[in-house]
Motif scaffolding. Structure first.
Motif, PDB file in Angstrom:
ATOM      1  N   TYR A   1       0.840  -1.195   0.000  1.00 51.01           N
ATOM      2  CA  TYR A   1       0.000   0.000   0.000  1.00 51.01           C
ATOM      3  C   TYR A   1       0.877   1.247   0.000  1.00 51.01           C
ATOM      4  O   TYR A   1       1.954   1.258   0.596  1.00 51.01           O
ATOM      5  N   SER A   2       0.389   2.303  -0.648  1.00 47.60           N
ATOM      6  CA  SER A   2       1.124   3.565  -0.631  1.00 47.60           C
ATOM      7  C   SER A   2       0.164   4.746  -0.706  1.00 47.60           C
ATOM      8  O   SER A   2      -0.950   4.632  -1.237  1.00 47.60           O
ATOM      9  N   MET A   3       0.624   5.865  -0.168  1.00 44.98           N
ATOM     10  CA  MET A   3      -0.117   7.126  -0.225  1.00 44.98           C
ATOM     11  C   MET A   3       0.788   8.177  -0.850  1.00 44.98           C
ATOM     12  O   MET A   3       1.976   8.234  -0.537  1.00 44.98           O
TER      13      MET A   3
ATOM     14  N   ASP B   1       6.910  18.218  -5.035  1.00 45.49           N
ATOM     15  CA  ASP B   1       5.856  18.870  -4.260  1.00 45.49           C
ATOM     16  C   ASP B   1       4.919  17.866  -3.592  1.00 45.49           C
ATOM     17  O   ASP B   1       3.816  18.204  -3.185  1.00 45.49           O
ATOM     18  N   ARG B   2       5.379  16.613  -3.463  1.00 42.97           N
ATOM     19  CA  ARG B   2       4.582  15.565  -2.816  1.00 42.97           C
ATOM     20  C   ARG B   2       5.485  14.692  -1.953  1.00 42.97           C
ATOM     21  O   ARG B   2       6.706  14.722  -2.066  1.00 42.97           O
ATOM     22  N   ILE B   3       4.858  13.882  -1.102  1.00 52.59           N
ATOM     23  CA  ILE B   3       5.584  12.830  -0.403  1.00 52.59           C
ATOM     24  C   ILE B   3       4.910  11.501  -0.721  1.00 52.59           C
ATOM     25  O   ILE B   3       3.714  11.452  -1.001  1.00 52.59           O
ATOM     26  N   ARG B   4       5.699  10.458  -0.742  1.00 50.21           N
ATOM     27  CA  ARG B   4       5.175   9.106  -0.927  1.00 50.21           C
ATOM     28  C   ARG B   4       5.385   8.359   0.382  1.00 50.21           C
ATOM     29  O   ARG B   4       6.491   8.296   0.920  1.00 50.21           O
ATOM     30  N   VAL B   5       4.314   7.767   0.886  1.00 44.49           N
ATOM     31  CA  VAL B   5       4.351   7.013   2.135  1.00 44.49           C
ATOM     32  C   VAL B   5       4.005   5.562   1.826  1.00 44.49           C
ATOM     33  O   VAL B   5       2.999   5.286   1.162  1.00 44.49           O
ATOM     34  N   THR B   6       4.841   4.643   2.292  1.00 45.57           N
ATOM     35  CA  THR B   6       4.585   3.221   2.075  1.00 45.57           C
ATOM     36  C   THR B   6       4.710   2.464   3.382  1.00 45.57           C
ATOM     37  O   THR B   6       5.516   2.804   4.248  1.00 45.57           O
ATOM     38  N   ALA B   7       3.900   1.438   3.513  1.00 45.15           N
ATOM     39  CA  ALA B   7       3.934   0.558   4.687  1.00 45.15           C
ATOM     40  C   ALA B   7       2.979  -0.598   4.409  1.00 45.15           C
ATOM     41  O   ALA B   7       2.202  -0.551   3.446  1.00 45.15           O
ATOM     42  N   THR B   8       3.067  -1.598   5.211  1.00 41.59           N
ATOM     43  CA  THR B   8       2.151  -2.735   5.163  1.00 41.59           C
ATOM     44  C   THR B   8       2.365  -3.597   3.918  1.00 41.59           C
ATOM     45  O   THR B   8       2.467  -3.087   2.807  1.00 41.59           O
TER      46      THR B   8
ATOM     47  N   ASP C   1      -7.336   0.874   5.295  1.00 41.07           N
ATOM     48  CA  ASP C   1      -6.057   0.189   5.065  1.00 41.07           C
ATOM     49  C   ASP C   1      -4.878   1.143   5.218  1.00 41.07           C
ATOM     50  O   ASP C   1      -3.741   0.703   5.432  1.00 41.07           O
ATOM     51  N   PHE C   2      -5.126   2.453   5.092  1.00 44.37           N
ATOM     52  CA  PHE C   2      -4.062   3.452   5.122  1.00 44.37           C
ATOM     53  C   PHE C   2      -4.033   4.247   6.427  1.00 44.37           C
ATOM     54  O   PHE C   2      -3.211   5.142   6.584  1.00 44.37           O
ATOM     55  N   ALA C   3      -4.940   3.916   7.343  1.00 46.19           N
ATOM     56  CA  ALA C   3      -5.075   4.717   8.562  1.00 46.19           C
ATOM     57  C   ALA C   3      -3.797   4.721   9.395  1.00 46.19           C
ATOM     58  O   ALA C   3      -3.385   5.765   9.914  1.00 46.19           O
ATOM     59  N   PHE C   4      -3.154   3.562   9.533  1.00 42.71           N
ATOM     60  CA  PHE C   4      -1.964   3.478  10.385  1.00 42.71           C
ATOM     61  C   PHE C   4      -0.819   4.303   9.806  1.00 42.71           C
ATOM     62  O   PHE C   4      -0.201   5.116  10.511  1.00 42.71           O
ATOM     63  N   MET C   5      -0.515   4.128   8.508  1.00 47.24           N
ATOM     64  CA  MET C   5       0.607   4.867   7.929  1.00 47.24           C
ATOM     65  C   MET C   5       0.323   6.364   7.912  1.00 47.24           C
ATOM     66  O   MET C   5       1.237   7.180   8.078  1.00 47.24           O
TER      67      MET C   5
ATOM     68  N   ALA D   1      -3.010   0.483  -4.063  1.00 48.26           N
ATOM     69  CA  ALA D   1      -2.429  -0.803  -3.675  1.00 48.26           C
ATOM     70  C   ALA D   1      -1.801  -1.426  -4.911  1.00 48.26           C
ATOM     71  O   ALA D   1      -2.285  -1.231  -6.028  1.00 48.26           O
ATOM     72  N   CYS D   2      -0.714  -2.148  -4.724  1.00 49.13           N
ATOM     73  CA  CYS D   2      -0.019  -2.779  -5.850  1.00 49.13           C
ATOM     74  C   CYS D   2       0.432  -4.164  -5.439  1.00 49.13           C
ATOM     75  O   CYS D   2       0.412  -4.520  -4.255  1.00 49.13           O
TER      76      CYS D   2
END
Length: 227
Positions: free
Chosen positions: A77-79, A108-115, A129-133, A154-155
């Motif tokens: 998962y990523s945001m 001008d963005r950040i990429r957050v990944t986890a899980t 699914d993205f609440a924790f990160m 999601a990928c």
């Protein structure tokens, strides 16, 4: 990665190459140890040499021609979140080792990944699914990031048992493999492409390939691999 890929595609086309997007492979014709043609929903394609490079979908296609590849899709998962104040945003990639969350600034963005989870070929996702990160990132950078405008996706990561990619020839003399790069496909993409291109052209690989190109290994047939 997207910007680089589009620029590379333009170079390929300028040099006479042809790129087809939105094209689905519906069949592969194999005659003994040779691929004779690829059948797609946009027609048939004939070539002297073929490269299988389909990420998590590689083993699905390979099974149709009798190859069993030890690749399993691991769902990640990523945001991607806009930065509204650069002074308050991260300047360098950050890894929260305790919570296993990675944060990477991208202009001008950040990429957050986890899980990561074993979910087969399910690509669905929901906000929870993205609440924790999201919570971890907000704790680290509470201001300057537009969390309400986050893009979520999601990928499927094509993982192998030893976390090494599968490169080179196996049981088919004109089908080269370049797949199984796990969660660091972009990191290894350029090197893997160079290695496979050199091998196809008969040049020496730029690095030692011990453990990546086992000369005697033959993967099990799909039925045996499943058992």
């Amino acid at each position: 990665a997207a910007k680089f890929t589009r620029a590379l595609a333009a170079i390929v086309e300028n040099r006479g190459g042809k790129i087809l997007t939105g094209t689905r492979i519906v069949g592969i014709e194999r005659r003994k140890e040779t691929i004779t043609k690829i059948v797609t929903d946009k027609g048939e394609f004939l070539a002297d040499t073929y490269v299988l490079c389909l990420g998590a979908e590689s083993p699905v296609l390979a099974r149709k021609i009798g190859l069993g590849l030890p690749i399993y899709p691991v769902k990640g998962y990523s945001m991607t979140i806009p930065i509204v104040d650069q002074a308050l945003a991260p300047k360098l990639p950050v890894i929260d080792e305790h919570n296993l969350v990675a944060i990477t600034p991208m202009g001008d963005r950040i990429r957050v990944t986890a899980t990561a989870e074993f979910a087969g070929y399910d690509r669905s996702h929901k906000p929870s699914d993205f609440a924790f990160m999201k919570r971890v990132t907000q704790d680290l950078f509470p201001r300057g990031i537009a969390f309400d405008r986050a893009e979520m996706r999601a990928c499927l990561r094509p993982m192998t048992p030893d976390n090494l990619p599968i490169l080179g020839l196996r049981d088919i003399r004109n089908l080269w493999l370049n797949t199984g790069h796990g969660h660091i496909g972009w990191t290894m993409a350029h090197g893997s492409a160079r290695i496979v291109a050199d091998l196809i052209a008969g040049r020496a690989a730029p690095i030692a390939l011990d453990g990546i190109l086992p000369t005697q290994a033959r993967f099990a047939e799909p039925s045996a691999a499943k058992a």
